[in-house]
Design a protein around this motif. Structure first.
Motif, PDB file in Angstrom:
ATOM      1  N   HIS B  32      74.092 -73.337  37.797  1.00 43.75           N
ATOM      2  CA  HIS B  32      73.622 -72.528  36.671  1.00 43.75           C
ATOM      3  C   HIS B  32      73.284 -71.092  37.047  1.00 43.75           C
ATOM      4  O   HIS B  32      72.849 -70.319  36.198  1.00 43.75           O
ATOM      5  CB  HIS B  32      72.443 -73.202  35.959  1.00 43.75           C
ATOM      6  CG  HIS B  32      71.256 -73.476  36.813  1.00 43.75           C
ATOM      7  ND1 HIS B  32      70.099 -72.763  36.701  1.00 43.75           N
ATOM      8  CD2 HIS B  32      71.057 -74.375  37.794  1.00 43.75           C
ATOM      9  CE1 HIS B  32      69.229 -73.228  37.580  1.00 43.75           C
ATOM     10  NE2 HIS B  32      69.783 -74.197  38.257  1.00 43.75           N
ATOM     11  N   SER B  96      78.369 -63.656  28.531  1.00 47.68           N
ATOM     12  CA  SER B  96      78.541 -64.664  27.492  1.00 47.68           C
ATOM     13  C   SER B  96      79.463 -64.164  26.382  1.00 47.68           C
ATOM     14  O   SER B  96      79.122 -63.264  25.622  1.00 47.68           O
ATOM     15  CB  SER B  96      77.182 -65.034  26.898  1.00 47.68           C
ATOM     16  OG  SER B  96      77.369 -65.876  25.779  1.00 47.68           O
ATOM     17  N   LEU B  99      77.801 -64.868  22.829  1.00 42.33           N
ATOM     18  CA  LEU B  99      76.826 -63.896  22.340  1.00 42.33           C
ATOM     19  C   LEU B  99      77.512 -62.601  21.924  1.00 42.33           C
ATOM     20  O   LEU B  99      77.146 -61.987  20.920  1.00 42.33           O
ATOM     21  CB  LEU B  99      75.751 -63.628  23.389  1.00 42.33           C
ATOM     22  CG  LEU B  99      74.814 -64.806  23.695  1.00 42.33           C
ATOM     23  CD1 LEU B  99      73.670 -64.361  24.586  1.00 42.33           C
ATOM     24  CD2 LEU B  99      74.273 -65.416  22.415  1.00 42.33           C
ATOM     25  N   LEU B 116      79.939 -71.299  16.459  1.00 37.40           N
ATOM     26  CA  LEU B 116      79.659 -70.633  17.731  1.00 37.40           C
ATOM     27  C   LEU B 116      78.229 -70.944  18.192  1.00 37.40           C
ATOM     28  O   LEU B 116      78.001 -71.243  19.365  1.00 37.40           O
ATOM     29  CB  LEU B 116      79.846 -69.117  17.597  1.00 37.40           C
ATOM     30  CG  LEU B 116      81.286 -68.616  17.551  1.00 37.40           C
ATOM     31  CD1 LEU B 116      81.337 -67.131  17.222  1.00 37.40           C
ATOM     32  CD2 LEU B 116      81.988 -68.876  18.884  1.00 37.40           C
ATOM     33  N   ILE B 117      77.297 -70.884  17.268  1.00 38.86           N
ATOM     34  CA  ILE B 117      75.911 -71.177  17.625  1.00 38.86           C
ATOM     35  C   ILE B 117      75.778 -72.626  18.093  1.00 38.86           C
ATOM     36  O   ILE B 117      75.119 -72.917  19.099  1.00 38.86           O
ATOM     37  CB  ILE B 117      74.973 -70.898  16.438  1.00 38.86           C
ATOM     38  CG1 ILE B 117      74.968 -69.398  16.120  1.00 38.86           C
ATOM     39  CG2 ILE B 117      73.553 -71.356  16.756  1.00 38.86           C
ATOM     40  CD1 ILE B 117      74.139 -69.024  14.919  1.00 38.86           C
ATOM     41  N   GLU B 119      78.066 -74.511  19.398  1.00 41.03           N
ATOM     42  CA  GLU B 119      78.704 -74.596  20.710  1.00 41.03           C
ATOM     43  C   GLU B 119      77.764 -74.079  21.793  1.00 41.03           C
ATOM     44  O   GLU B 119      77.606 -74.703  22.843  1.00 41.03           O
ATOM     45  CB  GLU B 119      79.984 -73.748  20.688  1.00 41.03           C
ATOM     46  CG  GLU B 119      80.654 -73.502  22.018  1.00 41.03           C
ATOM     47  CD  GLU B 119      81.641 -74.577  22.393  1.00 41.03           C
ATOM     48  OE1 GLU B 119      82.106 -75.282  21.479  1.00 41.03           O
ATOM     49  OE2 GLU B 119      81.943 -74.717  23.593  1.00 41.03           O
ATOM     50  N   PHE B 120      77.132 -72.968  21.514  1.00 41.03           N
ATOM     51  CA  PHE B 120      76.182 -72.370  22.458  1.00 41.03           C
ATOM     52  C   PHE B 120      75.047 -73.354  22.757  1.00 41.03           C
ATOM     53  O   PHE B 120      74.691 -73.565  23.919  1.00 41.03           O
ATOM     54  CB  PHE B 120      75.626 -71.071  21.862  1.00 41.03           C
ATOM     55  CG  PHE B 120      74.926 -70.184  22.842  1.00 41.03           C
ATOM     56  CD1 PHE B 120      75.654 -69.442  23.759  1.00 41.03           C
ATOM     57  CD2 PHE B 120      73.550 -70.073  22.844  1.00 41.03           C
ATOM     58  CE1 PHE B 120      75.019 -68.605  24.664  1.00 41.03           C
ATOM     59  CE2 PHE B 120      72.901 -69.234  23.748  1.00 41.03           C
ATOM     60  CZ  PHE B 120      73.638 -68.509  24.652  1.00 41.03           C
ATOM     61  N   ARG B 123      76.271 -76.380  24.879  1.00 41.17           N
ATOM     62  CA  ARG B 123      76.454 -76.047  26.297  1.00 41.17           C
ATOM     63  C   ARG B 123      75.118 -75.979  27.011  1.00 41.17           C
ATOM     64  O   ARG B 123      75.000 -76.391  28.167  1.00 41.17           O
ATOM     65  CB  ARG B 123      77.155 -74.688  26.420  1.00 41.17           C
ATOM     66  CG  ARG B 123      78.611 -74.737  26.009  1.00 41.17           C
ATOM     67  CD  ARG B 123      79.263 -73.397  26.241  1.00 41.17           C
ATOM     68  NE  ARG B 123      80.615 -73.358  25.693  1.00 41.17           N
ATOM     69  CZ  ARG B 123      81.399 -72.294  25.732  1.00 41.17           C
ATOM     70  NH1 ARG B 123      80.965 -71.173  26.279  1.00 41.17           N
ATOM     71  NH2 ARG B 123      82.617 -72.330  25.226  1.00 41.17           N
ATOM     72  N   HIS B 124      74.117 -75.460  26.337  1.00 34.50           N
ATOM     73  CA  HIS B 124      72.816 -75.358  26.989  1.00 34.50           C
ATOM     74  C   HIS B 124      72.141 -76.714  27.115  1.00 34.50           C
ATOM     75  O   HIS B 124      71.424 -76.958  28.081  1.00 34.50           O
ATOM     76  CB  HIS B 124      71.934 -74.352  26.244  1.00 34.50           C
ATOM     77  CG  HIS B 124      72.200 -72.940  26.643  1.00 34.50           C
ATOM     78  ND1 HIS B 124      73.287 -72.237  26.172  1.00 34.50           N
ATOM     79  CD2 HIS B 124      71.556 -72.111  27.494  1.00 34.50           C
ATOM     80  CE1 HIS B 124      73.293 -71.030  26.723  1.00 34.50           C
ATOM     81  NE2 HIS B 124      72.245 -70.930  27.528  1.00 34.50           N
ATOM     82  N   ALA B 166      63.592 -74.052  31.880  1.00 35.20           N
ATOM     83  CA  ALA B 166      62.756 -73.290  30.954  1.00 35.20           C
ATOM     84  C   ALA B 166      63.620 -72.356  30.111  1.00 35.20           C
ATOM     85  O   ALA B 166      63.418 -72.207  28.903  1.00 35.20           O
ATOM     86  CB  ALA B 166      61.699 -72.505  31.721  1.00 35.20           C
ATOM     87  N   MET B 167      64.625 -71.728  30.758  1.00 40.83           N
ATOM     88  CA  MET B 167      65.518 -70.831  30.029  1.00 40.83           C
ATOM     89  C   MET B 167      66.346 -71.603  29.004  1.00 40.83           C
ATOM     90  O   MET B 167      66.496 -71.172  27.860  1.00 40.83           O
ATOM     91  CB  MET B 167      66.431 -70.090  31.001  1.00 40.83           C
ATOM     92  CG  MET B 167      65.751 -68.893  31.656  1.00 40.83           C
ATOM     93  SD  MET B 167      66.623 -68.309  33.116  1.00 40.83           S
ATOM     94  CE  MET B 167      68.093 -67.589  32.404  1.00 40.83           C
ATOM     95  N   ALA B 170      64.100 -72.620  26.097  1.00 39.22           N
ATOM     96  CA  ALA B 170      63.771 -71.472  25.246  1.00 39.22           C
ATOM     97  C   ALA B 170      64.948 -71.137  24.330  1.00 39.22           C
ATOM     98  O   ALA B 170      64.778 -70.850  23.147  1.00 39.22           O
ATOM     99  CB  ALA B 170      63.397 -70.273  26.100  1.00 39.22           C
ATOM    100  N   THR B 171      66.150 -71.203  24.906  1.00 39.19           N
ATOM    101  CA  THR B 171      67.356 -70.934  24.124  1.00 39.19           C
ATOM    102  C   THR B 171      67.487 -71.925  22.973  1.00 39.19           C
ATOM    103  O   THR B 171      67.704 -71.542  21.822  1.00 39.19           O
ATOM    104  CB  THR B 171      68.595 -71.034  25.027  1.00 39.19           C
ATOM    105  OG1 THR B 171      68.467 -70.061  26.077  1.00 39.19           O
ATOM    106  CG2 THR B 171      69.874 -70.784  24.254  1.00 39.19           C
ATOM    107  N   PHE B 174      64.876 -71.368  20.321  1.00 41.70           N
ATOM    108  CA  PHE B 174      65.172 -70.194  19.496  1.00 41.70           C
ATOM    109  C   PHE B 174      66.232 -70.519  18.447  1.00 41.70           C
ATOM    110  O   PHE B 174      66.131 -70.127  17.292  1.00 41.70           O
ATOM    111  CB  PHE B 174      65.640 -69.030  20.372  1.00 41.70           C
ATOM    112  CG  PHE B 174      65.872 -67.769  19.591  1.00 41.70           C
ATOM    113  CD1 PHE B 174      64.840 -66.870  19.387  1.00 41.70           C
ATOM    114  CD2 PHE B 174      67.119 -67.489  19.048  1.00 41.70           C
ATOM    115  CE1 PHE B 174      65.044 -65.712  18.655  1.00 41.70           C
ATOM    116  CE2 PHE B 174      67.335 -66.335  18.310  1.00 41.70           C
ATOM    117  CZ  PHE B 174      66.286 -65.439  18.118  1.00 41.70           C
ATOM    118  N   ILE B 175      67.248 -71.262  18.872  1.00 41.20           N
ATOM    119  CA  ILE B 175      68.317 -71.614  17.944  1.00 41.20           C
ATOM    120  C   ILE B 175      67.792 -72.514  16.834  1.00 41.20           C
ATOM    121  O   ILE B 175      68.068 -72.292  15.653  1.00 41.20           O
ATOM    122  CB  ILE B 175      69.488 -72.286  18.698  1.00 41.20           C
ATOM    123  CG1 ILE B 175      70.187 -71.247  19.568  1.00 41.20           C
ATOM    124  CG2 ILE B 175      70.471 -72.911  17.716  1.00 41.20           C
ATOM    125  CD1 ILE B 175      71.265 -71.797  20.459  1.00 41.20           C
TER     126      ILE B 175
END
Lengths: 194, 194
Positions: B32, B96, B99, B116-117, B119-120, B123-124, B166-167, B170-171, B174-175
């Motif tokens: 990562h 990215s 993004l 797209l969102i 998919e994002f 992946r996370h 944590a990242m 958070a992602t 947020f989504i």
DNA sequence: CCGACATATATCGAACTGATATAGCGATTT
DNA sequence: AAATCGCTATATCAGTTCGATATATGTCGG
């Protein structure tokens, strides 16, 4: 997504020079999630001009090198929008020397570990400020894109900026909460080895 | 930080083949926050062998291509640790396509934006699972590094893994909280333009 | 039984980065 | 007063890296 496409995207916000496009990727709108260097931007613009996707006007400047102000042609605009619809986005890739180095924290002096974490935090602090679309201390030209004619930032840009800030804040929070614990663990780890 | 250095780091956890090193960057410990492709790993290992920083033993396999199992020499180990102490880490870079594309959400159909969102997020979600050092459904060999002789993950790796998670979280958060709002804004934005 | 996927190494063209060259201005440092 | 640094601005190029492809074969699911 190659540099040519990135340039077309950058020009969607209006005309710009190669130098200004680089700034969008270095400091500006795209800085936290895409990169492009001058060494790839200039050849890309030349190629795009040959293909009729952009045009430029040469502005002579006194005591300065000439400026080439690029602009999308209508075919360039169409091409970019088509690409947007047809492209399967590549995997995200995050590259961090600092995190790689921290993986080997056991092998280095604790002061270095702490310095690396502080550096990481400082960079994210800075990035957090740079992302903020409301932060207007940066020259207007740079942040051109992402704003509507009336100056209001556009929803897509707001979303992406917000996401970037959320990631930064999560990073900073994690460091605040775990840095000391890591340093303590490392001290324990090292004393155990003796 | 070039691929040669990354390979030395990968071998700090013990012996490995070129193929296994790639997996560390593709799926494993480093996946990562660093990337390296086979096209750069194999030449790097060749160069490192010439320079005496690694050695390899050729394992013949029935009905399979030969395996070259690489290992750090003591000079390789010393070189890597020296690099760790002397290198000023390069800037982090996050790339990215998704993004970037979302920046132009106004220009595309809302269904694409939503896709797209999603998919994002997917992946996370996947990345979040892959990072987890406790997640042992992946073959043991891959996650070799980052673990002590007794199998306990090491503090540096835990910290970096925790930061990655944590990242990711958070992602995802947020989504969850902003996706619907963006889609609504886009609908408003588009109807206003008519 | 066939296609897809995994193991494993190797090579190569195309793309990209990072450094350098050129050139003048303004600001800060010595 | 001179020197150094950073900013605007374009351009080129060597070296690095990516991504695709080639080769060879085993396994697993449909």
């Amino acid at each position: 997504m190659d540099v040519r496409t990135l340039c077309l995207g950058a020009l969607m916000g209006g005309e710009a020079t190669g130098y200004e496009i680089r700034k969008m990727f270095e400091d500006g709108t795209f800085s936290h999630f895409q990169i492009a260097s001058l060494g790839s931007i200039y050849p890309a613009l030349t190629k795009l001009t040959q293909d009729g996707l952009v045009t430029f006007v040469e502005h002579e400047q006194e005591n300065r090198p000439d400026k080439k102000v690029y602009q999308l042609t209508s075919e360039g605009r169409r091409t970019f929008l088509r690409t947007l619809l047809q492209t399967r986005p590549a995997e995200d890739r995050y590259r961090s020397d600092i995190l790689f180095m921290l993986t080997f924290a056991e092998e280095m002096p604790i002061e270095l570990t702490e310095a690396l974490i502080d550096e990481f935090a400082a960079r994210h602090e800075l990035m957090n400020q740079q992302i903020d679309p409301e932060n207007e201390d940066k020259p207007g030209v740079i942040a051109t894109y992402g704003r509507d004619d009336d100056g209001a930032p556009r929803p897509g840009c707001c979303f992406v900026a917000g996401l970037g800030q959320a990631m930064c804040e999560a990073t900073l929070k994690f460091i605040r909460e775990n840095k000391q614990g890591l340093l303590d663990d490392l001290r324990k780890f090292k004393s155990r080895k003796d």
